[in-house]
Design an enzyme around this catalytic site. Structure first.
Site, PDB file in Angstrom:
ATOM      1  N   CYS A  94      -3.557  -0.016  -3.226  1.00  0.00           N
ATOM      2  CA  CYS A  94      -4.352   0.542  -2.080  1.00  0.00           C
ATOM      3  C   CYS A  94      -3.524   1.503  -1.341  1.00  0.00           C
ATOM      4  CB  CYS A  94      -4.293  -0.632  -0.989  1.00  0.00           C
ATOM      5  SG  CYS A  94      -2.728  -1.520  -0.828  1.00  0.00           S
TER       6      CYS A  94
ATOM      7  N   CYS B  53       0.896  -1.346   0.098  1.00  0.00           N
ATOM      8  CA  CYS B  53      -0.117  -0.006  -0.043  1.00  0.00           C
ATOM      9  C   CYS B  53       0.830   1.481   0.026  1.00  0.00           C
ATOM     10  CB  CYS B  53      -0.877   0.203   1.239  1.00  0.00           C
ATOM     11  SG  CYS B  53      -2.191  -1.038   1.146  1.00  0.00           S
TER      12      CYS B  53
END
Ligand code: NAD
Length: 261
Positions: free
Chosen positions: A164, A82
């Site tokens: 993400c 992420c």
């Protein structure tokens, strides 16, 4: 008896398959999985190479589908942490210069499948089991669903779906369509970010060294991007000439007045 000549390939308007395509693909797969990211050393490059060519050989190069590339996609899944996804549009060189130095960040071409395919061209032919080294469909003049474009649409879609946290994008502020709705970023990636897991899209709009100073973040094309993201419930922020990337531009232009700090 009747002498059978190999049926000639169809002629297209685009460049043909890159010479030694398969060998380059395999070599890049081994370089990536053994040297660049040894944590992917378990990936089976022979199988990946076969799945890649299997997606387009002996098929009409103008009727390629996402489905054709599914076996390849399944063999090349790769997690990007992420906050580390870097998208780009009309700024390939700069984005890759940046991830080369900031190795924690990944463009699509810093993942296995993007690394293998970047800069190569390929297509097959429904009447032959060979690659067509002479010509391949041009996406504007011949067909949009060609094996090459469908591949980049498919892998770009997955790359965006998998992202993400904060997602970054390097855009080119020295052209009028800084955000281009017809680009892969504008057509595919923006619409496949998942609002549940992407907290924000951070745009870095970079101007070429020496081009007139302008505030591209407030330009009309960036406003279009802003609106699309708002509708998709993804926060957006934009910065002109992001410092660390500006420094890379200055490494190449050390004597330019805008590079005297
Ligand atoms: P861009 O407009 O700078 O295009 C990048 C390259 O892809 C150019 O060479 C362009 O001619 C070609 N291209 C774009 N769409 C195409 C299509 N439908 N068919 C054939 N060629 C096409 O930037 P973009 O379109 O926004 O693409 C960049 C983004 O999409 C990146 O974030 C990257 O993840 C991904 N992508 C990478 C490549 C690549 O060659 N490495 C190609 C397409 C998309």
């Amino acid at each position: 008896g009747i002498l059978m000549w190999p049926r000639p390939h169809k002629e297209w308007k685009g460049e043909g398959t890159t010479a030694h395509f398969y060998e380059i693909l395999l070599g890049r797969c081994y370089t990536y999985t053994q040297i660049v990211r040894p944590e992917l050393g378990h990936k089976d490059c022979q199988k990946i190479g076969k799945a890649f060519t299997g997606a387009f050989l002996s098929k009409d190069p103008c009727s390629s589908t996402e489905q054709d590339y599914k076996p390849l996609m399944e063999l090349t899944d790769q997690a990007v942490p992420c906050d580390k996804t870097l998208l780009w549009s009309k700024s390939s060189q700069l984005a890759h210069d940046y991830t080369r130095v900031r190795q924690a960040m990944f463009t699509l071409e810093d993942t296995l499948l993007g690394y293998m395919a970047d800069g190569l061209r390929w297509c097959g032919d429904s009447g032959s089991s060979d690659m067509n080294y002479k010509s391949c469909p041009n996406w504007r003049e011949d067909c949009s669903n060609n094996s090459f474009s469908v591949f980049w649409n498919t892998v770009s879609k997955r790359f965006a779906e998998d992202a993400c946290g904060v997602v970054h994008v390097v855009l080119n502020g020295s052209i009028s369509n800084t955000f281009d709705e017809r680009s892969t970023f504008g057509r595919v990636e923006v619409f496949n970010l998942r609002p549940e897991k992407v907290h924000r899209l951070q745009a870095w709009v970079m101007h070429d060294i020496g081009s007139a100073r302008s505030d591209s973040c407030s330009s009309s094309s960036i406003n279009v991007l802003k609106r699309i993201l708002k509708e998709r419930s993804i926060a957006f922020s934009c910065e002109n000439n992001y410092g660390p990337i500006r420094l890379l531009q200055c490494v190449k232009n050390p004597d330019h007045p805008s590079c005297r700090f």
